[in-house]
Design an enzyme around this catalytic site. Structure first.
Site, PDB file in Angstrom:
ATOM      1  N   ARG A  44      33.801  40.388  45.668  1.00  0.00           N
ATOM      2  CA  ARG A  44      33.794  39.760  46.993  1.00  0.00           C
ATOM      3  C   ARG A  44      32.909  40.586  47.911  1.00  0.00           C
ATOM      4  O   ARG A  44      33.201  41.754  48.173  1.00  0.00           O
ATOM      5  CB  ARG A  44      35.218  39.664  47.561  1.00  0.00           C
ATOM      6  CG  ARG A  44      35.256  38.895  48.882  1.00  0.00           C
ATOM      7  CD  ARG A  44      36.674  38.550  49.279  1.00  0.00           C
ATOM      8  NE  ARG A  44      37.422  39.718  49.709  1.00  0.00           N
ATOM      9  CZ  ARG A  44      38.733  39.703  49.973  1.00  0.00           C
ATOM     10  NH1 ARG A  44      39.433  38.606  49.796  1.00  0.00           N
ATOM     11  NH2 ARG A  44      39.353  40.799  50.373  1.00  0.00           N
ATOM     12  N   SER A 113      41.529  29.146  46.547  1.00  0.00           N
ATOM     13  CA  SER A 113      42.527  29.726  47.457  1.00  0.00           C
ATOM     14  C   SER A 113      43.338  28.606  48.091  1.00  0.00           C
ATOM     15  O   SER A 113      42.779  27.590  48.510  1.00  0.00           O
ATOM     16  CB  SER A 113      41.845  30.526  48.573  1.00  0.00           C
ATOM     17  OG  SER A 113      41.187  31.645  48.059  1.00  0.00           O
ATOM     18  N   LYS A 142      42.242  40.853  55.061  1.00  0.00           N
ATOM     19  CA  LYS A 142      41.951  39.478  55.491  1.00  0.00           C
ATOM     20  C   LYS A 142      42.855  39.170  56.686  1.00  0.00           C
ATOM     21  O   LYS A 142      43.978  38.684  56.542  1.00  0.00           O
ATOM     22  CB  LYS A 142      42.211  38.503  54.330  1.00  0.00           C
ATOM     23  CG  LYS A 142      41.385  37.221  54.438  1.00  0.00           C
ATOM     24  CD  LYS A 142      41.448  36.449  53.133  1.00  0.00           C
ATOM     25  CE  LYS A 142      40.474  35.323  53.018  1.00  0.00           C
ATOM     26  NZ  LYS A 142      40.372  34.374  54.068  1.00  0.00           N
TER      27      LYS A 142
END
Length: 211
Positions: A44, A113, A142
């Protein structure tokens, strides 16, 4: 492709974050995590150029291929195709799963997700190979993540047959209670990559997951 889709072990799913690593080398960190028991890796990268992402992904792929661990790319369809990654992980704001599947074909793993039962069921209906559900606990990686309760997670587990990976604020101390919901694995960022001894951190997770 060395990785067979229906035989993937989602138990300990490492998600990379170079901000968490600081000055340490990402490729070395991924290898240490795999040595400690990581079963799948997602790259990521939110704050780098396409070229940098591509180069890092190619280096990580050498390591994951060496250990026969699946490599997933977060969000970036172009990078996943360019490096011939094993899979792509997409969010609710990314290209639709049905469109992505047409582009990548049936062999590539696609994860989605989800934060609600409806999103998880739709992902399964549209052909996702697994869903990432969270945030299960408060998380610093996050900040905009919506919380998911254990009851929500159990409802999703009842409704979908595809593998479920829990994500968000998971630590070696709370992972056992989360695995009791009968999910297939947990996605970890800082609780592995933020530790001084990455291999040891992964080993601790695997030990507690297997309890």
């Amino acid at each position: 492709m060395a990785v067979t889709k229906n035989k993937i072990d989602y138990k300990l799913y490492l998600v990379t974050d170079r901000d968490v690593l600081g000055s340490r080398n990402l490729v070395n960190a991924v290898e240490e995590a795999i040595k400690g028991g990581t079963t799948i890796v997602q790259i990521r990268e939110k704050n780098c150029s396409s070229l940098d992402f591509y180069q890092v992904a190619m280096q990580v792929k050498e390591v994951t291929t060496k250990y026969n661990v699946p490599l997933i790319i977060n969000d970036r369809l172009d990078i996943a195709l360019a490096i011939k990654a094993d899979g792509l992980h997409i969010g609710q704001e990314d290209l639709p799963l049905t469109v992505v599947r047409k582009i990548v074909g049936e062999d590539m793993i696609i994860g989605v997700s989800a934060t609600t039962l409806e999103e998880a069921v739709l992902a399964q209906e549209q052909g996702a190979d697994y869903v990432g559900i969270g945030s299960m606990y408060p998380t610093s990686t996050k900040l905009d993540a919506k919380p998911v309760t254990f009851d929500d997670l159990r409802a999703i587990r009842k409704a979908v047959k595809i593998p479920i990976v829990g994500i968000g604020g998971i630590t070696a101390d709370n992972v056992s209670e989360l695995m009791e919901t009968n999910i297939d694995g947990v996605a970890i960022v800082s609780a592995i990559l933020g530790k001084e001894d990455i291999k040891e951190a992964a080993e601790k997770f695997i030990g507690n997951i297997n309890k």
